[in-house]
Design an enzyme around this catalytic site. Sequence first.
Site, PDB file in Angstrom:
ATOM      1  N   ARG A   1       0.857  -1.189   0.000  1.00 50.33           N
ATOM      2  CA  ARG A   1       0.000   0.000   0.000  1.00 50.33           C
ATOM      3  C   ARG A   1       0.894   1.240   0.000  1.00 50.33           C
ATOM      4  O   ARG A   1       1.689   1.439   0.909  1.00 50.33           O
ATOM      5  CB  ARG A   1      -0.890   0.012   1.235  1.00 50.33           C
TER       6      ARG A   1
ATOM      7  N   THR B   1      -5.067   2.911  -5.907  1.00 51.10           N
ATOM      8  CA  THR B   1      -4.167   2.573  -7.016  1.00 51.10           C
ATOM      9  C   THR B   1      -4.559   3.344  -8.266  1.00 51.10           C
ATOM     10  O   THR B   1      -3.712   3.842  -9.016  1.00 51.10           O
ATOM     11  CB  THR B   1      -4.264   1.056  -7.286  1.00 51.10           C
TER      12      THR B   1
ATOM     13  N   THR C   1     -10.727  -5.398  -6.559  1.00 47.21           N
ATOM     14  CA  THR C   1     -10.957  -5.227  -5.119  1.00 47.21           C
ATOM     15  C   THR C   1     -12.164  -6.061  -4.698  1.00 47.21           C
ATOM     16  O   THR C   1     -13.160  -6.131  -5.428  1.00 47.21           O
ATOM     17  CB  THR C   1     -11.199  -3.762  -4.676  1.00 47.21           C
ATOM     18  N   ILE C   2     -12.050  -6.632  -3.522  1.00 49.18           N
ATOM     19  CA  ILE C   2     -13.207  -7.375  -2.992  1.00 49.18           C
ATOM     20  C   ILE C   2     -14.329  -6.408  -2.617  1.00 49.18           C
ATOM     21  O   ILE C   2     -15.451  -6.827  -2.400  1.00 49.18           O
ATOM     22  CB  ILE C   2     -12.831  -8.238  -1.766  1.00 49.18           C
ATOM     23  N   ASP C   3     -14.012  -5.099  -2.553  1.00 49.31           N
ATOM     24  CA  ASP C   3     -15.021  -4.124  -2.099  1.00 49.31           C
ATOM     25  C   ASP C   3     -16.020  -3.744  -3.203  1.00 49.31           C
ATOM     26  O   ASP C   3     -17.097  -3.221  -2.900  1.00 49.31           O
ATOM     27  CB  ASP C   3     -14.333  -2.842  -1.590  1.00 49.31           C
TER      28      ASP C   3
ATOM     29  N   ARG D   1     -27.980 -18.764  19.675  1.00 48.94           N
ATOM     30  CA  ARG D   1     -27.214 -17.523  19.873  1.00 48.94           C
ATOM     31  C   ARG D   1     -27.501 -16.489  18.781  1.00 48.94           C
ATOM     32  O   ARG D   1     -27.954 -16.839  17.683  1.00 48.94           O
ATOM     33  CB  ARG D   1     -25.714 -17.825  19.821  1.00 48.94           C
TER      34      ARG D   1
ATOM     35  N   MET E   1     -15.857  -7.558   5.370  1.00 51.36           N
ATOM     36  CA  MET E   1     -14.998  -6.485   4.852  1.00 51.36           C
ATOM     37  C   MET E   1     -15.751  -5.633   3.827  1.00 51.36           C
ATOM     38  O   MET E   1     -16.902  -5.911   3.498  1.00 51.36           O
ATOM     39  CB  MET E   1     -13.750  -7.084   4.211  1.00 51.36           C
TER      40      MET E   1
ATOM     41  N   GLU F   1     -17.894  -3.806   7.906  1.00 55.98           N
ATOM     42  CA  GLU F   1     -16.886  -3.201   8.798  1.00 55.98           C
ATOM     43  C   GLU F   1     -17.028  -1.676   8.835  1.00 55.98           C
ATOM     44  O   GLU F   1     -16.616  -1.034   9.797  1.00 55.98           O
ATOM     45  CB  GLU F   1     -15.467  -3.581   8.361  1.00 55.98           C
TER      46      GLU F   1
ATOM     47  N   ARG G   1     -22.690 -13.131  20.088  1.00 50.80           N
ATOM     48  CA  ARG G   1     -21.276 -13.425  19.799  1.00 50.80           C
ATOM     49  C   ARG G   1     -20.867 -12.782  18.479  1.00 50.80           C
ATOM     50  O   ARG G   1     -21.701 -12.490  17.618  1.00 50.80           O
ATOM     51  CB  ARG G   1     -21.065 -14.948  19.715  1.00 50.80           C
TER      52      ARG G   1
HETATM   53  O1  F6P Z   1      -9.826  -2.961   0.041  1.00 49.13           O
HETATM   54  C1  F6P Z   1      -9.844  -4.299   0.379  1.00 49.13           C
HETATM   55  C2  F6P Z   1      -9.851  -4.469   1.874  1.00 49.13           C
HETATM   56  O2  F6P Z   1      -9.822  -5.842   2.165  1.00 49.13           O
HETATM   57  C3  F6P Z   1     -11.000  -3.786   2.597  1.00 49.13           C
HETATM   58  O3  F6P Z   1     -12.193  -4.516   2.517  1.00 49.13           O
HETATM   59  C4  F6P Z   1     -10.434  -3.664   3.977  1.00 49.13           C
HETATM   60  O4  F6P Z   1     -11.033  -2.601   4.676  1.00 49.13           O
HETATM   61  C5  F6P Z   1      -8.976  -3.386   3.716  1.00 49.13           C
HETATM   62  O5  F6P Z   1      -8.702  -3.887   2.426  1.00 49.13           O
HETATM   63  C6  F6P Z   1      -8.030  -4.022   4.691  1.00 49.13           C
HETATM   64  O6  F6P Z   1      -6.747  -3.606   4.377  1.00 49.13           O
HETATM   65  P1  F6P Z   1      -5.401  -4.244   4.925  1.00 49.13           P
HETATM   66  O7  F6P Z   1      -5.242  -5.583   4.272  1.00 49.13           O
HETATM   67  O8  F6P Z   1      -4.358  -3.300   4.532  1.00 49.13           O
HETATM   68  O9  F6P Z   1      -5.602  -4.401   6.396  1.00 49.13           O
END
Ligand code: F6P
Length: 358
Positions: free
Chosen positions: A75, A115, A135-137, A172, A179, A232, A276
Site C-alpha cells: 500500500r 491505485t 478489489t473485494i469491495d 445464539r 470487509m 466493517e 457473539r
Molecule cells: O480494500 C480491500 C480491503 O480488504 C477492505 O475490505 C479492507 O477494509 C482493507 O482492504 C483491509 O486492508 P489491509 O489488508 O491493509 O488491512
Amino acid sequence: MKRVGILTSGGDCQGLNAAIRGIAKGLYEEFGDNVEIYGIKDGYKGLIFGEYKLMKPSDFSGILTLGGTLLGTSRQPFKLMRVIDENSVDKVKAMKENYKKMKLDCLAILGGNGTQKTANLLREEGLNVVHLPKTIDNDVWGTDITFGYHSAVEVATDVIDRIHTTATSHGRIFIVEVMGHKVGWLTLSAGIAGGADVILLPEIPYDINKVAKVLKNRVENGKKFSILAVAEGALSKEEAAMSKKEFKKARANLGYPSIVYRIANELQEKVDNEVRVCVPGHFQRGGSPCAYDRVLCTQLGATAAKFIKEKRFGVMVGMVNGQTVPVPLEDVAGKLKTVPVDCPEIQAARQIGISFGD
Ligand code: F6P
C-alpha cells in the site's frame, strides 16, 4: 520490440494472477516474440525503487487458479505520492525515471481506488497506463464489477452458512463482520446469500433499538437464533449525523477493536440471547478465485492487451453491461461506487423481511 510493465498495488484479492495471465497471454498472442513483459515487484514500491524483472512466458503458466499475486503488492497512499519522504525520495520522479529506464511503452496497473488515483497521476505525468479494477469491495466507479468481489462473496457466504448451524444449535445471536471498507456491496450480497436476518451497511445508518426489536421479535416468533451480517464500515444514525471531523474523533475513541464489538455489547444489554462476534477478516481475500472471477479476469486481461496494441492509454478496462470498455481515468479517479439504497437487491431483501436496522 514492445515493452510492457505490470504491477499489482493495494490490498490483494483473488484473481490478480488470473488477470496478470490474461494480459500476458493476450500480449504474447498479439506480438509474439516482439514483446517484453517486466514484472514490477510490490506495486508502486517496485516502480519507485527500481525493483523489477524481465518475465518469461512460462512465468504466466499455471497461475490461473493461484491466490494472491505473484508480483507482490504494497500500500503506497496516494496522498503521500507527491510528498518527498524522510530519505529525500521524490516518488513521482523516481517512477518516471524507472519507466524510462525499462523503456516501457505502457504500464498495466492492477488495483482498486487508491491505485487508480496514482495511475491517473502517472497519466497526468505523461506515462502510458492501463488500469484493471480489482478489489473485494466492488467500489470502483465506472465499472459494474471488480475482480475479487465474487470470490470474496463466496467466502463470506460460506462463513455465514457455517455460523448459521452453530448459532442454531446454541440459540445464539451471531454478528459476522464483513470487509468492504466504506461500502456495503460485499456485506449485502453475502448477507442475502447467507440468509442473514439483519444486514447493516455503511449506506444505511442503523438504529440499535430497531435492531434489538427485530431480534426480540424473532424470539417471540419461536426463532431462538439470529444472524447479523455487518459491514466493517457500518455506522449508527447518530454517527451519520456527525461532521467528518467529529466522526473521526468518535471512531478514534471507539474503545472496541471494531464497530461490530460495540454493536454486540449494545445488543447484549437489550436482548436475552447470548450475542457473539465472528470476524473472518482476510480469509475473505485469500485463496483461489471463483469461476466467475477467472472468466472476468481473463476478459479484462485480454482487453488490456488489446488496448495496449491499439495504443489506447489513460483508461481503466471497465466491465459495463457485459462488455469490456475503455473508461477514461480522468473521469473516474477519486470517485467511490457506493450501494444505492434503493437498488433491486435491497428491495428484494426488504420484501422478504430482512432488516437493515433503519
Ligand atoms: O480494500 C480491500 C480491503 O480488504 C477492505 O475490505 C479492507 O477494509 C482493507 O482492504 C483491509 O486492508 P489491509 O489488508 O491493509 O488491512
